[in-house]
Design a protein around this motif. Structure first.
Motif, PDB file in Angstrom:
ATOM      1  N   THR A  63       1.076  -1.185   0.189  1.00  0.00           N
ATOM      2  CA  THR A  63      -0.042  -0.122   0.051  1.00  0.00           C
ATOM      3  C   THR A  63       0.823   1.224  -0.157  1.00  0.00           C
ATOM      4  OG1 THR A  63      -1.919   1.030   0.988  1.00  0.00           O
ATOM      5  CG2 THR A  63      -0.124   0.302   2.597  1.00  0.00           C
ATOM      6  N   GLY A  64       0.202   2.227  -0.590  1.00  0.00           N
ATOM      7  CA  GLY A  64       1.016   3.597  -0.528  1.00  0.00           C
ATOM      8  C   GLY A  64       0.046   4.669  -1.042  1.00  0.00           C
ATOM      9  N   MET A  65       0.430   5.854  -0.886  1.00  0.00           N
ATOM     10  CA  MET A  65      -0.562   6.844  -1.150  1.00  0.00           C
ATOM     11  C   MET A  65       0.011   7.860  -2.159  1.00  0.00           C
ATOM     12  SD  MET A  65      -3.574   7.629  -0.730  1.00  0.00           S
ATOM     13  CE  MET A  65      -4.640   9.227  -1.123  1.00  0.00           C
ATOM     14  N   GLY A  66      -0.385   8.600  -3.161  1.00  0.00           N
ATOM     15  CA  GLY A  66       0.377   9.359  -3.947  1.00  0.00           C
ATOM     16  C   GLY A  66       1.139   8.624  -4.872  1.00  0.00           C
ATOM     17  N   LYS A  67       2.437   9.184  -5.350  1.00  0.00           N
ATOM     18  CA  LYS A  67       3.470   8.728  -5.972  1.00  0.00           C
ATOM     19  C   LYS A  67       3.932   7.366  -5.592  1.00  0.00           C
ATOM     20  CE  LYS A  67       3.177  12.254  -8.668  1.00  0.00           C
ATOM     21  NZ  LYS A  67       2.294  12.981  -7.980  1.00  0.00           N
ATOM     22  N   PRO A  68       4.164   7.315  -4.068  1.00  0.00           N
ATOM     23  CA  PRO A  68       4.460   5.806  -3.576  1.00  0.00           C
ATOM     24  C   PRO A  68       3.148   4.961  -3.972  1.00  0.00           C
ATOM     25  CG  PRO A  68       5.041   7.662  -1.906  1.00  0.00           C
ATOM     26  CD  PRO A  68       4.054   8.288  -3.011  1.00  0.00           C
TER      27      PRO A  68
ATOM     28  N   LEU B 170       0.936 -10.149   4.620  1.00  0.00           N
ATOM     29  CA  LEU B 170       1.897  -9.372   5.114  1.00  0.00           C
ATOM     30  C   LEU B 170       1.678  -8.075   4.528  1.00  0.00           C
ATOM     31  CD1 LEU B 170       4.831  -9.026   6.624  1.00  0.00           C
ATOM     32  CD2 LEU B 170       5.849 -10.134   4.467  1.00  0.00           C
ATOM     33  N   VAL B 171       1.774  -6.972   5.303  1.00  0.00           N
ATOM     34  CA  VAL B 171       1.577  -5.603   4.512  1.00  0.00           C
ATOM     35  C   VAL B 171       2.698  -5.051   4.601  1.00  0.00           C
ATOM     36  CG1 VAL B 171       0.178  -3.534   4.874  1.00  0.00           C
ATOM     37  CG2 VAL B 171      -0.755  -5.568   5.573  1.00  0.00           C
ATOM     38  N   PHE B 172       3.222  -4.445   3.415  1.00  0.00           N
ATOM     39  CA  PHE B 172       4.146  -3.457   2.901  1.00  0.00           C
ATOM     40  C   PHE B 172       3.669  -2.044   2.680  1.00  0.00           C
ATOM     41  CE2 PHE B 172       6.579  -7.203   2.677  1.00  0.00           C
ATOM     42  CZ  PHE B 172       8.035  -6.936   2.798  1.00  0.00           C
ATOM     43  N   ALA B 173       4.105  -0.959   3.785  1.00  0.00           N
ATOM     44  CA  ALA B 173       3.573   0.264   3.512  1.00  0.00           C
ATOM     45  C   ALA B 173       4.480   1.004   3.186  1.00  0.00           C
ATOM     46  CB  ALA B 173       3.145   0.928   5.040  1.00  0.00           C
ATOM     47  N   LEU B 174       4.275   1.752   1.926  1.00  0.00           N
ATOM     48  CA  LEU B 174       5.308   2.888   1.547  1.00  0.00           C
ATOM     49  C   LEU B 174       5.101   4.001   1.859  1.00  0.00           C
ATOM     50  CD1 LEU B 174       5.703  -0.119  -0.017  1.00  0.00           C
ATOM     51  CD2 LEU B 174       6.330   1.496  -2.035  1.00  0.00           C
ATOM     52  N   SER B 175       6.054   4.881   2.555  1.00  0.00           N
ATOM     53  CA  SER B 175       5.660   6.369   2.618  1.00  0.00           C
ATOM     54  C   SER B 175       7.085   6.808   2.891  1.00  0.00           C
ATOM     55  CB  SER B 175       4.707   6.543   3.806  1.00  0.00           C
ATOM     56  OG  SER B 175       4.920   7.929   4.407  1.00  0.00           O
ATOM     57  N   ASN B 176       7.724   7.843   2.025  1.00  0.00           N
ATOM     58  CA  ASN B 176       9.044   8.566   2.538  1.00  0.00           C
ATOM     59  C   ASN B 176       9.047   9.001   3.711  1.00  0.00           C
ATOM     60  OD1 ASN B 176      11.462   9.203   1.975  1.00  0.00           O
ATOM     61  ND2 ASN B 176      11.074  10.984   0.968  1.00  0.00           N
ATOM     62  N   SER B 177       7.998   9.851   3.926  1.00  0.00           N
ATOM     63  CA  SER B 177       8.078  10.779   5.301  1.00  0.00           C
ATOM     64  C   SER B 177       7.777  10.108   6.412  1.00  0.00           C
ATOM     65  CB  SER B 177       7.231  11.862   5.184  1.00  0.00           C
ATOM     66  OG  SER B 177       5.638  11.397   5.250  1.00  0.00           O
ATOM     67  N   GLY B 178       6.742   9.023   6.286  1.00  0.00           N
ATOM     68  CA  GLY B 178       6.395   8.044   7.306  1.00  0.00           C
ATOM     69  C   GLY B 178       5.270   8.809   8.016  1.00  0.00           C
ATOM     70  N   GLU B 179       4.599   9.774   7.285  1.00  0.00           N
ATOM     71  CA  GLU B 179       3.589  10.742   8.124  1.00  0.00           C
ATOM     72  C   GLU B 179       2.499  10.686   7.340  1.00  0.00           C
ATOM     73  OE1 GLU B 179       3.982  11.662  11.132  1.00  0.00           O
ATOM     74  OE2 GLU B 179       6.018  10.875  11.360  1.00  0.00           O
TER      75      GLU B 179
ATOM     76  N   ILE C  24       8.395   0.677   4.838  1.00  0.00           N
ATOM     77  CA  ILE C  24       9.294   1.124   3.859  1.00  0.00           C
ATOM     78  C   ILE C  24       9.464   2.677   3.914  1.00  0.00           C
ATOM     79  CG2 ILE C  24      10.759   1.025   1.709  1.00  0.00           C
ATOM     80  CD1 ILE C  24       9.282  -1.507   1.004  1.00  0.00           C
ATOM     81  N   THR C  25      10.430   3.289   4.665  1.00  0.00           N
ATOM     82  CA  THR C  25      10.319   4.685   4.910  1.00  0.00           C
ATOM     83  C   THR C  25      11.601   5.193   5.182  1.00  0.00           C
ATOM     84  OG1 THR C  25       9.095   6.324   6.249  1.00  0.00           O
ATOM     85  CG2 THR C  25       9.828   4.235   7.413  1.00  0.00           C
ATOM     86  N   ALA C  26      11.811   6.505   5.398  1.00  0.00           N
ATOM     87  CA  ALA C  26      13.012   7.207   5.487  1.00  0.00           C
ATOM     88  C   ALA C  26      13.939   6.830   6.528  1.00  0.00           C
ATOM     89  CB  ALA C  26      12.859   8.784   5.299  1.00  0.00           C
ATOM     90  N   ASP C  27      13.129   6.787   7.948  1.00  0.00           N
ATOM     91  CA  ASP C  27      13.828   6.541   9.155  1.00  0.00           C
ATOM     92  C   ASP C  27      13.135   5.767   9.910  1.00  0.00           C
ATOM     93  OD1 ASP C  27      12.366   8.471  10.397  1.00  0.00           O
ATOM     94  OD2 ASP C  27      13.369   9.861   9.334  1.00  0.00           O
ATOM     95  N   ARG C  28      13.569   5.357  11.261  1.00  0.00           N
ATOM     96  CA  ARG C  28      12.794   4.706  12.070  1.00  0.00           C
ATOM     97  C   ARG C  28      12.360   5.399  13.344  1.00  0.00           C
ATOM     98  NH1 ARG C  28      17.346   1.459  10.383  1.00  0.00           N
ATOM     99  NH2 ARG C  28      16.624  -0.588   9.938  1.00  0.00           N
TER     100      ARG C  28
ATOM    101  N   ALA D 281      13.488  11.137  -6.669  1.00  0.00           N
ATOM    102  CA  ALA D 281      14.598  10.030  -6.178  1.00  0.00           C
ATOM    103  C   ALA D 281      14.016   9.273  -5.172  1.00  0.00           C
ATOM    104  CB  ALA D 281      15.949  10.892  -5.733  1.00  0.00           C
ATOM    105  N   SER D 282      13.193   9.646  -4.517  1.00  0.00           N
ATOM    106  CA  SER D 282      12.452   8.885  -3.373  1.00  0.00           C
ATOM    107  C   SER D 282      11.937   7.667  -3.668  1.00  0.00           C
ATOM    108  CB  SER D 282      11.788   9.635  -2.357  1.00  0.00           C
ATOM    109  OG  SER D 282      10.600  10.461  -2.945  1.00  0.00           O
ATOM    110  N   THR D 283      11.075   7.974  -4.811  1.00  0.00           N
ATOM    111  CA  THR D 283      10.057   6.877  -5.625  1.00  0.00           C
ATOM    112  C   THR D 283      11.117   6.120  -6.224  1.00  0.00           C
ATOM    113  OG1 THR D 283       9.678   8.462  -7.326  1.00  0.00           O
ATOM    114  CG2 THR D 283       7.996   8.231  -5.485  1.00  0.00           C
TER     115      THR D 283
END
Length: 348
Positions: A73-78, A117-126, A147-151, A180-182
């Protein structure tokens, strides 16, 4: 009373405004190419800097051991990247589906089960649309991989596992558009998919099963899937009269324009084609009572039923022939592959 001329509104033409774009000098071709290359290079650097670690290996093991489906799952470009990752997993043997986070909040969470098993994509995590799903996913019992920028972001703190991609600088002149993030998200998804594929039994035949259409599927077809077999496979004995061979070629469904010629034990010894018949007629050699063995082509090219169709097509092209017998391990003809079949299947 005012005249009709004076009652009309006066139309005043204003000078055309020059747009901001038209005021700029026309960029040179080399400048455009140079800038485009900087974008490609920036994305390549970002991908090369991804810090894959033990979390990546754990995610691969979780996918390999998943009893349900891998939900991405992911929102927008992700979200578009998530769809591609899910499609790659599904096409390489891992049951997977994409769930839009906004639709999930309105009922599509019912697609997700405890064993998934759910993979959630968000660069910001927000990303709010994803964050609001987390409590429900926890209740369902599905594991969550972020799968995100940091922990330290909210998505990472709520996930069971985090694949951190680092702080990626976008290849956008404003530093805003996901670029670059996508690219990094997609690369990590491909890395997961291919590492899983390399560690599970999945062969070319299974891959072809999932790709029946298009060039990929056609390229992995086996000869036995396309050949003319059983009643559509013309065969005559070498001692049969030439007239019998012509009759078999004419009466066989599909009229293949050739017949395999076999010895008494059923092994292939030759092939007789429409071209052979035409050449006989051109020479005035019309004695159709003589055995077909006297006019057949001896020792013809052959292919095996389990050979790839693309390899069989190569045999036809190189030998400049229109038909090739398909023989089993004992040399008995079990089918006939015709160039028309290859054309119909868009192999040629």
């Amino acid at each position: 009373m005012a005249s009709s001329r004076s009652s009309r509104a006066r139309v005043v033409k204003l000078p055309a405004r020059r747009s901001r774009a038209s005021a700029r000098p026309r960029p040179r071709t080399q400048d455009l190419v140079t800038y485009g290359r900087t974008v490609v290079e920036a994305e390549a650097r970002a991908i090369g800097a991804v810090p894959l670690d033990d979390a990546f290996a754990t995610a691969v093991r979780w996918i390999l051991g998943c009893k349900g489906r891998v939900v991405v799952t992911g929102m927008g470009k992700p979200g578009f990247v998530a769809q591609k990752i899910s499609a790659t997993l599904a096409s390489t043997g891992t049951p997977s589906l994409y769930v839009h986070p906004a639709e999930a909040a309105h009922g599509d969470l019912g697609r997700i089960a405890r064993d998934d098993l759910v993979f959630a994509l968000s660069n910001s995590g927000e990303t709010e649309e994803i964050l609001r799903l987390l409590p429900s996913l926890k209740k369902i019992g599905a594991k969550i991989v972020a799968i995100t920028a940091d922990r330290s972001n909210r998505l990472a703190r709520a996930a069971d596992l985090v694949i951190a991609i680092g702080n990626v600088e976008e290849a956008c002149p404003m530093g805003l558009a996901p670029t670059a993030s996508t690219a990094v998200l997609l690369a990590v998804g491909d890395a997961l998919s291919m590492t899983v594929l390399a560690n599970r039994p999945f062969d070319r035949e299974e891959y072809a099963l999932f790709h029946p259409g298009g060039k990929l599927g056609r390229g992995l077809m086996k000869v036995h899937e396309l050949m003319r077999g059983e009643t559509s496979n013309p065969v005559v004995r070498e001692d049969a009269p030439l007239a019998a061979a012509v009759a078999v070629m004419t009466e066989t469904p599909g009229r293949p324009g050739a017949t395999s010629v076999v010895a008494a034990d059923g092994t292939l010894v030759g092939i007789f084609t429409d071209g052979d018949l035409r050449r006989l007629v051109e020479r005035g050699d019309t004695d159709f009572s003589r055995p077909v063995s006297s006019a057949m082509c001896k020792g013809p090219k052959t292919v095996r039923p389990d050979a790839l169709v693309v390899d069989a097509a190569r045999v036809l092209r190189q030998a400049r022939i229109d038909q090739v017998p398909v023989v089993d391990a004992d040399g008995r003809p079990v089918g006939l592959l015709d160039v028309q079949d290859l054309l119909a299947a868009k192999i040629l």
